[in-house]
Motif scaffolding. Structure first.
Motif, short mmCIF file in Angstrom:
data_model
loop_
_atom_site.label_atom_id
_atom_site.label_comp_id
_atom_site.label_asym_id
_atom_site.label_seq_id
_atom_site.Cartn_x
_atom_site.Cartn_y
_atom_site.Cartn_z
N TYR A 219 -2.87 20.04 4.96
CA TYR A 219 -2.57 21.29 4.81
C TYR A 219 -2.23 21.50 3.50
O TYR A 219 -1.70 22.05 2.63
N VAL A 220 -1.06 19.75 3.45
CA VAL A 220 -0.33 19.73 2.11
C VAL A 220 -2.14 19.76 0.76
O VAL A 220 -2.40 20.73 0.18
N ILE A 221 -3.16 18.96 1.49
CA ILE A 221 -3.25 18.45 0.62
C ILE A 221 -4.36 19.49 0.16
O ILE A 221 -4.64 19.86 -0.81
N HIS B 54 8.28 5.62 5.83
CA HIS B 54 7.74 6.43 7.22
C HIS B 54 6.57 6.27 7.85
O HIS B 54 5.83 6.83 8.65
N HIS B 55 5.65 5.93 6.44
CA HIS B 55 3.64 5.34 7.47
C HIS B 55 3.93 4.04 8.46
O HIS B 55 3.08 3.90 8.30
N MET B 56 5.15 3.70 8.39
CA MET B 56 5.13 2.11 9.35
C MET B 56 6.37 2.29 10.37
O MET B 56 6.35 1.28 10.87
N PHE C 103 0.59 -1.49 0.38
CA PHE C 103 0.20 0.50 0.05
C PHE C 103 1.09 1.20 -0.12
O PHE C 103 0.79 1.97 -0.41
N TRP C 104 2.09 1.46 1.09
CA TRP C 104 2.62 2.68 1.01
C TRP C 104 3.91 2.57 0.09
O TRP C 104 4.12 3.75 -0.35
N PHE C 105 3.74 1.60 -0.29
CA PHE C 105 5.24 1.78 -1.75
C PHE C 105 4.61 2.66 -2.93
O PHE C 105 5.30 2.74 -3.35
N ARG D 129 -6.97 10.06 16.36
CA ARG D 129 -7.61 10.21 14.62
C ARG D 129 -8.22 9.51 14.38
O ARG D 129 -8.83 8.77 15.24
N ARG D 130 -9.59 9.87 13.66
CA ARG D 130 -10.55 8.29 13.41
C ARG D 130 -10.93 8.66 14.82
O ARG D 130 -12.16 6.65 14.89
N VAL D 131 -12.24 9.02 15.36
CA VAL D 131 -12.86 9.10 16.70
C VAL D 131 -14.19 9.87 16.52
O VAL D 131 -13.89 10.94 15.93
N PHE E 171 -2.45 15.73 15.07
CA PHE E 171 -1.53 16.19 14.09
C PHE E 171 -0.49 15.93 12.73
O PHE E 171 -0.52 16.46 11.65
N VAL E 172 -1.38 14.38 12.61
CA VAL E 172 -1.04 14.44 11.27
C VAL E 172 -1.84 14.58 10.01
O VAL E 172 -2.20 14.88 9.24
N VAL E 173 -3.50 14.77 11.26
CA VAL E 173 -4.23 14.95 10.06
C VAL E 173 -4.16 16.56 9.65
O VAL E 173 -4.40 17.19 8.46
N GLY E 174 -3.82 17.03 10.52
CA GLY E 174 -3.40 18.80 10.62
C GLY E 174 -2.26 18.81 9.28
O GLY E 174 -2.49 19.65 8.38
N HIS E 175 -1.25 17.96 9.34
CA HIS E 175 -0.18 18.00 8.00
C HIS E 175 -0.56 18.02 6.35
O HIS E 175 -0.72 18.35 6.28
N PHE E 176 -1.81 16.73 6.70
CA PHE E 176 -1.52 16.04 5.09
C PHE E 176 -2.92 17.23 4.71
O PHE E 176 -3.25 17.27 3.66
C1 HEM Z 1 3.75 16.27 -0.52
C2 HEM Z 1 2.10 16.34 -0.72
C3 HEM Z 1 2.32 15.10 0.81
C4 HEM Z 1 1.11 14.96 1.07
C5 HEM Z 1 -0.35 14.76 0.41
C6 HEM Z 1 0.75 13.99 2.36
C7 HEM Z 1 0.08 13.62 3.03
C8 HEM Z 1 -0.48 12.62 3.71
C9 HEM Z 1 -1.09 11.28 4.31
C10 HEM Z 1 -2.31 11.56 4.04
C11 HEM Z 1 -0.67 11.24 6.04
C12 HEM Z 1 -1.67 10.12 6.14
C13 HEM Z 1 -1.15 8.91 5.86
C14 HEM Z 1 -2.31 8.16 7.35
O1 HEM Z 1 -2.76 8.07 7.46
O2 HEM Z 1 -1.32 7.68 7.81
C15 HEM Z 1 0.55 11.39 5.94
C16 HEM Z 1 2.10 10.82 6.57
C17 HEM Z 1 2.42 11.70 7.21
N1 HEM Z 1 3.19 12.29 6.20
FE1 HEM Z 1 2.88 13.08 4.46
N2 HEM Z 1 2.58 14.21 2.95
C18 HEM Z 1 2.81 14.85 1.78
C19 HEM Z 1 4.22 15.61 2.17
C20 HEM Z 1 5.25 15.27 3.11
C21 HEM Z 1 6.11 15.24 3.45
C22 HEM Z 1 7.35 16.47 2.92
C23 HEM Z 1 6.57 14.63 4.55
C24 HEM Z 1 8.34 15.28 4.76
C25 HEM Z 1 9.49 15.67 4.51
C26 HEM Z 1 5.63 14.48 4.90
C27 HEM Z 1 5.93 12.97 6.28
C28 HEM Z 1 4.81 12.30 6.40
C29 HEM Z 1 4.93 11.26 7.10
C30 HEM Z 1 6.67 10.77 8.51
C31 HEM Z 1 4.16 10.89 7.66
C32 HEM Z 1 3.04 9.71 8.82
C33 HEM Z 1 2.48 10.08 10.00
C34 HEM Z 1 1.90 9.01 10.72
O3 HEM Z 1 2.73 8.25 11.33
O4 HEM Z 1 0.99 8.73 10.49
N3 HEM Z 1 4.83 13.87 4.44
N4 HEM Z 1 0.56 12.29 4.49
#
Ligand code: HEM
Ligand SMILES: [Cu+2]
Length: 556
Positions: free
Chosen positions: A401-403, A312-314, A258-260, A460-462, A394-399
């Motif tokens: 912001y990207v997406i 990094h997702h694992m 999946f993550w590959f 998340r997911r609650v 925090f993770v939901v916030g991060h992605f």
């Molecule tokens: C460029 C567009 C990006 C998108 C669309 C994106 C999207 C996502 C999504 C959907 C997840 C959640 C996965 C899950 O459900 O577990 C995630 C997690 C993560 N992202 Fe991003 N990401 C992006 C960029 C980055 C960048 C640039 C980095 C690092 C420099 C990064 C590092 C991570 C890491 C380490 C996680 C794992 C967090 C966890 O443990 O669940 N991502 N990202």
């Protein structure tokens, strides 16, 4: 025109006999890349609205700590379908549509390399869209296992029916993979083989570079995702045990499949958006793109690195320490080529004659939000921090912001920037600015609070949560509703200006690029005569002509 260019032209260069020349052609099996492009984009927006409605219900649920609006099972289905629709039904189809529309025009081709294959790839989208939506109707409702569908959760099948939400989900995702592979073969072939005479690699617009890099990821990554989905389908439907621990299978193996693909997939999304930024900034700041060859090549570097970061997702899946270190390092490396791009955009805009048109506002807003996402991304890439906030908001916030911040804002920038070309009409600037203001405010109110929530430990997911998290959740929900509202001026603007907007000139932004040399909207065959390109794509402020034939036309 050289012989090589002539033979590279597709057989469809003649207008299709009897092809209707009005809105009805958008409902036909058209092989015109421009029609297909708009078909993709409109279909994607249809699903964007559905995915958005599901998000509104979720934010409605989360405005109070108790699970009082929908029950937990429904909530699981909501976030699963929200994520799935947003990724597979909105971003990928939208970006394929944009690439379809723009790439042949930008490289001086009359169509894609394989126009019929192109139409087939598009028409699969409504087909698997319907399959996915049908899962709302089957007993037990849609899949509840999230858009990542990890086994063993995804193998549970509580209703015992063969046709269940998870099965429909897997069929739809596998078909989506096949459709995207077909699209990728077509787009990469087109860019490699069908460029106009004189359009060497380093005269190609960055958008084309970025699309090519993104589609290469599809070619190596999607087979893994699609294989994983099909194997999971077998486990679920006929009782094989590839991933089922009860039968000796390995659920973590699924996570690798999946993550590959699914980490590189974020670059499939973000690279074309970087391409959009690279086109919009020079035009609306009236300056050449700073460091063009580096920006172009950095896309390919990101493609290469994206293939070696998936673990990094694992970090929290029992991964050994040495492997965590390795993937932490490779993940952080991606910030280097990404930084090159960000630096180039800032340097391009810096000191430019900035025109705050709607596309420019969206591009600037998207850049600001992407910078924030980059910081939280690097934080997440660090394994110790990731393990701390893993599965929190925090993770939901991060992605988001990207997406949302970068990808959706960038998508809007693209729509407004190329709308005059696509439709032959100007959009309404006032409505566009209102749309931007609501989007930018709504997105930040919605997604910023997720970071403090995650650091405080909200999972998340609650559907329900401890009352101590109430404050930030109320703010996030208000932001979410503003975001929902923001689509109204957008839809109003697009529909009304498409029907009755002011007629657009061929080159409303006085931009440089082959697509601006043809009429708005472009004629069926794009170019009466294929132009010969004689200089690079970003000569703002210089008097170099872009193409030989078009010097006279460009003056209009
Ligand atoms: C460029 C567009 C990006 C998108 C669309 C994106 C999207 C996502 C999504 C959907 C997840 C959640 C996965 C899950 O459900 O577990 C995630 C997690 C993560 N992202 Fe991003 N990401 C992006 C960029 C980055 C960048 C640039 C980095 C690092 C420099 C990064 C590092 C991570 C890491 C380490 C996680 C794992 C967090 C966890 O443990 O669940 N991502 N990202
Ligand atoms: Cu990732």
């Amino acid at each position: 025109m050289s012989d090589a260019t002539l033979t590279a032209l597709p057989k469809t260069e003649q207008p299709h006999p009897g092809a209707p020349d009005n809105w009805k052609r958008f409902f036909t099996f058209s092989t015109d890349h421009k029609v297909i492009g708009i078909q993709y984009i409109v279909t994607a927006f249809f699903f964007f609205l559905i995915g958005g409605l599901l998000a509104m219900v979720m934010r409605g649920e989360l405005i109070t700590p108790a699970a009082d609006l929908v029950d937990r099972t429904v909530y699981n289905g909501l976030f699963t379908m929200h994520g799935t629709i947003m990724l597979f039904m909105w971003t990928f189809p939208f970006l394929n549509g944009l690439a379809n529309y723009l790439v042949p025009l930008m490289i001086g081709a009359r169509d894609m390399a394989f126009p019929k294959l192109n139409a087939v790839a598009f028409w699969m989208v409504p087909v698997f869209g319907v399959i996915l939506m049908a899962s709302f109707l089957v007993p037990g409702g849609p899949s509840q296992s999230g858009w990542w569908a990890y086994p063993p959760v995804s193998l549970q099948n509580p209703t015992g029916n063969l046709i269940n939400g998870q099965l429909l989900w897997l069929v739809a995702v596998a078909l989506s993979g096949i459709s995207s592979i077909l699209g990728a073969v077509n787009i990469v072939t087109t860019i490699v083989r069908m460029r106009a005479l004189g359009l060497g690699w380093f005269r190609m617009p960055v958008f084309v570079w970025a699309v090519m890099s993104a589609q290469i990821i599809q070619l190596f990554g999607l087979p893994a995702l699609t294989a994983g989905a099909v194997m999971l389908l077998f486990d679920l439907a006929v009782g094989t045990s590839f991933f089922n621990p009860a039968g000796g299978g390995d659920p973590v193996l699924y996570q690798h499949f999946f993550w590959f693909y699914s980490h590189p997939a974020v670059y499939v999304i973000i690279l074309p958006i970087f391409g959009v930024f690279s086109e919009v900034f020079p035009v609306h700041a009236r300056k050449p793109l700073f460091g063009y060859p580096f920006v172009a090549v950095s896309s390919l570097v990101i493609t290469g690195l994206s293939g070696v970061v998936w673990v990094h997702h694992m970090f929290a899946s029992g991964t050994p320490d040495w492997m965590r270190m390795l993937f932490m390092f490779s993940t952080m490396l991606i910030s280097v080529p990404t930084g090159v791009k960000v630096f180039a955009w800032v340097a391009t805009v810096w000191g430019g004659k900035i025109q705050l048109t709607t596309p420019m506002l969206f591009a600037l807003g998207g850049l600001v939000m992407f910078l924030f996402a980059g910081v939280t991304g690097i934080m997440l890439a660090s394994a110790p921090f990731d393990i701390h906030v893993n599965n929190t908001y925090f993770v939901v916030g991060h992605f988001h912001y990207v997406i949302y911040g970068a990808a959706v804002m960038g998508a809007y920038a693209a729509i407004y920037h190329w709308f005059p070309k696509m439709t032959g009409h100007m959009y309404y600037e006032g409505l566009g600015k209102l749309h931007f203001a609501l989007t930018f405010i709504g997105a930040n109110l919605n997604f910023f609070p997720m970071h403090p929530l995650g650091l405080q430990g909200m999972p998340r997911r609650v559907a329900s949560y401890d009352p101590e998290f109430a404050f930030w959740n109320v703010i996030a929900s208000i932001g979410g509703f503003i975001l929902g509202l923001s689509t109204l001026p957008f839809i109003l603007n697009i529909l009304s200006s498409w029907v009755q907007g002011k007629k657009a000139p061929n080159n409303p932004w006085r931009a440089i690029g082959l697509e601006w040399l043809v009429s708005s909207p472009p004629p069926h065959e794009n170019f009466a005569e294929i132009p010969v390109v004689v200089s690079g794509p970003y000569g703002y402020g210089s008097n170099e002509p872009l193409v030989e034939l078009a010097e006279s036309k460009a003056a209009e």
